[in-house]
Design a protein around this motif. Sequence first.
Motif, PDB file in Angstrom:
ATOM      1  N   LEU A  20       0.813  -1.215   0.000  1.00  0.00           N
ATOM      2  CA  LEU A  20       0.000   0.000   0.000  1.00  0.00           C
ATOM      3  C   LEU A  20       0.845   1.262   0.000  1.00  0.00           C
ATOM      4  CD1 LEU A  20      -2.874  -1.035   2.423  1.00  0.00           C
ATOM      5  CD2 LEU A  20      -3.018  -0.717  -0.045  1.00  0.00           C
ATOM      6  N   TYR A  21       1.986   1.250   0.678  1.00  0.00           N
ATOM      7  CA  TYR A  21       2.790   2.472   0.725  1.00  0.00           C
ATOM      8  C   TYR A  21       3.328   2.853  -0.651  1.00  0.00           C
ATOM      9  CZ  TYR A  21       6.953  -0.520   0.812  1.00  0.00           C
ATOM     10  OH  TYR A  21       7.915  -1.437   0.513  1.00  0.00           O
ATOM     11  N   ILE A  22       3.423   1.895  -1.559  1.00  0.00           N
ATOM     12  CA  ILE A  22       3.841   2.199  -2.933  1.00  0.00           C
ATOM     13  C   ILE A  22       2.712   2.945  -3.645  1.00  0.00           C
ATOM     14  CG2 ILE A  22       4.406   1.177  -5.163  1.00  0.00           C
ATOM     15  CD1 ILE A  22       6.637   0.257  -3.620  1.00  0.00           C
ATOM     16  N   LEU A  23       1.468   2.546  -3.405  1.00  0.00           N
ATOM     17  CA  LEU A  23       0.325   3.191  -4.055  1.00  0.00           C
ATOM     18  C   LEU A  23       0.185   4.659  -3.670  1.00  0.00           C
ATOM     19  CD1 LEU A  23      -2.346   0.392  -3.762  1.00  0.00           C
ATOM     20  CD2 LEU A  23      -1.243   1.193  -5.847  1.00  0.00           C
ATOM     21  N   VAL A  24       0.647   5.022  -2.502  1.00  0.00           N
ATOM     22  CA  VAL A  24       0.533   6.401  -2.031  1.00  0.00           C
ATOM     23  C   VAL A  24       1.888   7.113  -2.048  1.00  0.00           C
ATOM     24  CG1 VAL A  24      -1.544   5.999  -0.673  1.00  0.00           C
ATOM     25  CG2 VAL A  24       0.688   5.699   0.391  1.00  0.00           C
ATOM     26  N   ASN A  25       2.833   6.541  -2.775  1.00  0.00           N
ATOM     27  CA  ASN A  25       4.175   7.119  -2.907  1.00  0.00           C
ATOM     28  C   ASN A  25       4.835   7.406  -1.562  1.00  0.00           C
ATOM     29  OD1 ASN A  25       4.112   7.070  -5.725  1.00  0.00           O
ATOM     30  ND2 ASN A  25       3.007   9.004  -5.782  1.00  0.00           N
ATOM     31  N   GLY A  26       4.589   6.558  -0.587  1.00  0.00           N
ATOM     32  CA  GLY A  26       5.205   6.690   0.724  1.00  0.00           C
ATOM     33  C   GLY A  26       4.597   7.767   1.603  1.00  0.00           C
ATOM     34  N   ARG A  27       3.549   8.437   1.132  1.00  0.00           N
ATOM     35  CA  ARG A  27       2.924   9.492   1.940  1.00  0.00           C
ATOM     36  C   ARG A  27       2.265   8.887   3.167  1.00  0.00           C
ATOM     37  NH1 ARG A  27      -0.729  12.546  -2.273  1.00  0.00           N
ATOM     38  NH2 ARG A  27      -1.780  13.116  -0.371  1.00  0.00           N
ATOM     39  N   THR A  28       2.338   9.608   4.264  1.00  0.00           N
ATOM     40  CA  THR A  28       1.727   9.125   5.499  1.00  0.00           C
ATOM     41  C   THR A  28       0.539   9.969   5.928  1.00  0.00           C
ATOM     42  OG1 THR A  28       3.281  10.432   6.804  1.00  0.00           O
ATOM     43  CG2 THR A  28       3.875   8.133   6.356  1.00  0.00           C
ATOM     44  N   SER A  29       0.322  11.082   5.239  1.00  0.00           N
ATOM     45  CA  SER A  29      -0.831  11.916   5.557  1.00  0.00           C
ATOM     46  C   SER A  29      -1.297  12.621   4.285  1.00  0.00           C
ATOM     47  CB  SER A  29      -0.487  12.940   6.642  1.00  0.00           C
ATOM     48  OG  SER A  29       0.542  13.794   6.195  1.00  0.00           O
ATOM     49  N   PRO A  30      -2.591  12.960   4.246  1.00  0.00           N
ATOM     50  CA  PRO A  30      -3.107  13.645   3.058  1.00  0.00           C
ATOM     51  C   PRO A  30      -2.602  15.080   2.989  1.00  0.00           C
ATOM     52  CG  PRO A  30      -4.832  13.397   4.691  1.00  0.00           C
ATOM     53  CD  PRO A  30      -3.630  12.681   5.215  1.00  0.00           C
ATOM     54  N   ARG A  31      -2.499  15.608   1.790  1.00  0.00           N
ATOM     55  CA  ARG A  31      -2.105  17.010   1.611  1.00  0.00           C
ATOM     56  C   ARG A  31      -3.227  17.939   2.046  1.00  0.00           C
ATOM     57  NH1 ARG A  31       0.525  15.396  -3.925  1.00  0.00           N
ATOM     58  NH2 ARG A  31       2.584  14.840  -3.141  1.00  0.00           N
ATOM     59  N   ASN A  32      -4.474  17.501   1.821  1.00  0.00           N
ATOM     60  CA  ASN A  32      -5.641  18.277   2.240  1.00  0.00           C
ATOM     61  C   ASN A  32      -5.831  18.056   3.732  1.00  0.00           C
ATOM     62  OD1 ASN A  32      -8.172  19.309   2.824  1.00  0.00           O
ATOM     63  ND2 ASN A  32      -9.120  18.547   0.955  1.00  0.00           N
ATOM     64  N   THR A  33      -5.473  19.041   4.531  1.00  0.00           N
ATOM     65  CA  THR A  33      -5.528  18.893   5.985  1.00  0.00           C
ATOM     66  C   THR A  33      -6.950  18.926   6.530  1.00  0.00           C
ATOM     67  OG1 THR A  33      -5.176  21.269   6.251  1.00  0.00           O
ATOM     68  CG2 THR A  33      -3.222  19.853   6.315  1.00  0.00           C
ATOM     69  N   ASN A  34      -7.933  19.266   5.685  1.00  0.00           N
ATOM     70  CA  ASN A  34      -9.323  19.297   6.140  1.00  0.00           C
ATOM     71  C   ASN A  34      -9.993  17.930   6.096  1.00  0.00           C
ATOM     72  OD1 ASN A  34      -9.291  22.085   6.594  1.00  0.00           O
ATOM     73  ND2 ASN A  34      -9.721  22.493   4.450  1.00  0.00           N
ATOM     74  N   LEU A  35      -9.327  16.942   5.515  1.00  0.00           N
ATOM     75  CA  LEU A  35      -9.924  15.609   5.444  1.00  0.00           C
ATOM     76  C   LEU A  35      -9.914  14.963   6.815  1.00  0.00           C
ATOM     77  CD1 LEU A  35      -8.436  13.976   2.213  1.00  0.00           C
ATOM     78  CD2 LEU A  35     -10.694  14.951   2.539  1.00  0.00           C
ATOM     79  N   ASP A  36     -11.037  14.411   7.198  1.00  0.00           N
ATOM     80  CA  ASP A  36     -11.077  13.560   8.382  1.00  0.00           C
ATOM     81  C   ASP A  36     -11.899  12.329   8.037  1.00  0.00           C
ATOM     82  OD1 ASP A  36     -13.819  14.171   8.673  1.00  0.00           O
ATOM     83  OD2 ASP A  36     -13.419  15.754  10.114  1.00  0.00           O
ATOM     84  N   LEU A  37     -12.040  11.432   8.966  1.00  0.00           N
ATOM     85  CA  LEU A  37     -12.708  10.168   8.676  1.00  0.00           C
ATOM     86  C   LEU A  37     -14.193  10.321   8.387  1.00  0.00           C
ATOM     87  CD1 LEU A  37     -10.888   7.868  11.227  1.00  0.00           C
ATOM     88  CD2 LEU A  37     -10.415   8.194   8.797  1.00  0.00           C
ATOM     89  N   ALA A  38     -14.795  11.437   8.801  1.00  0.00           N
ATOM     90  CA  ALA A  38     -16.212  11.670   8.551  1.00  0.00           C
ATOM     91  C   ALA A  38     -16.452  12.422   7.244  1.00  0.00           C
ATOM     92  CB  ALA A  38     -16.819  12.455   9.709  1.00  0.00           C
ATOM     93  N   THR A  39     -15.401  12.857   6.572  1.00  0.00           N
ATOM     94  CA  THR A  39     -15.546  13.590   5.317  1.00  0.00           C
ATOM     95  C   THR A  39     -16.298  12.742   4.303  1.00  0.00           C
ATOM     96  OG1 THR A  39     -13.491  14.806   5.694  1.00  0.00           O
ATOM     97  CG2 THR A  39     -14.300  14.717   3.438  1.00  0.00           C
ATOM     98  N   GLN A  40     -17.302  13.340   3.674  1.00  0.00           N
ATOM     99  CA  GLN A  40     -18.119  12.662   2.675  1.00  0.00           C
ATOM    100  C   GLN A  40     -17.556  12.916   1.280  1.00  0.00           C
ATOM    101  OE1 GLN A  40     -21.353  10.986   3.282  1.00  0.00           O
ATOM    102  NE2 GLN A  40     -20.444  10.913   5.310  1.00  0.00           N
ATOM    103  N   VAL A  41     -17.464  11.869   0.479  1.00  0.00           N
ATOM    104  CA  VAL A  41     -16.988  11.987  -0.894  1.00  0.00           C
ATOM    105  C   VAL A  41     -17.941  11.265  -1.834  1.00  0.00           C
ATOM    106  CG1 VAL A  41     -14.549  12.262  -0.292  1.00  0.00           C
ATOM    107  CG2 VAL A  41     -15.465   9.977  -0.617  1.00  0.00           C
ATOM    108  N   ILE A  42     -17.866  11.637  -3.103  1.00  0.00           N
ATOM    109  CA  ILE A  42     -18.693  11.003  -4.131  1.00  0.00           C
ATOM    110  C   ILE A  42     -17.883  10.963  -5.423  1.00  0.00           C
ATOM    111  CG2 ILE A  42     -19.812  13.132  -4.928  1.00  0.00           C
ATOM    112  CD1 ILE A  42     -22.439  11.384  -5.092  1.00  0.00           C
ATOM    113  N   ALA A  43     -18.107   9.926  -6.216  1.00  0.00           N
ATOM    114  CA  ALA A  43     -17.391   9.780  -7.485  1.00  0.00           C
ATOM    115  C   ALA A  43     -17.910  10.795  -8.490  1.00  0.00           C
ATOM    116  CB  ALA A  43     -17.572   8.365  -8.027  1.00  0.00           C
ATOM    117  N   ARG A  44     -16.979  11.347  -9.255  1.00  0.00           N
ATOM    118  CA  ARG A  44     -17.325  12.226 -10.368  1.00  0.00           C
ATOM    119  C   ARG A  44     -17.272  11.406 -11.646  1.00  0.00           C
ATOM    120  NH1 ARG A  44     -13.932  17.708  -9.075  1.00  0.00           N
ATOM    121  NH2 ARG A  44     -15.377  18.494  -7.509  1.00  0.00           N
TER     122      ARG A  44
END
Length: 121
Positions: A20-44
């Motif tokens: 999995l760490y390869i899929l995220v290029n070794g990132r450990t946190s999102p760049r968007n600091t407003n994301l939390d586990l309750a954030t709602q998303v939808i496919a475009r």
Amino acid sequence: MTHDAWDGDDEAEAGRLVPLYILVNGRTSPRNTNLDLATQVIARPADTSRLEPEYRDIVNRCLSWISIAEIGAYLHRPLTITKVMVDVLLDQGYLGIGSPAQQRIADRRLLETVLAGLERL
């Protein structure tokens, strides 16, 4: 003792091919600091054929509004990795962020009635 060579046909037997760490290029946190586990998303609407299968699974799960925590639970992924993967998909325009309430205008008269009732309290 015999050693059977794995021929690549059964992923369940062989385990995960791409860490999995390869899929995220070794990132450990999102760049968007407003994301939390309750954030709602939808496919475009987008062509997902070029996405890695793990990312495509996330987009397919987001056909209706869903939280990042739910995505991780449904896909059995660590929540930290899920959050970073959702962030990548947001950056690339595959997902939209917000909430279902932001996308649908409720009956304005009903909202005004509720507001008036609250103001009378």
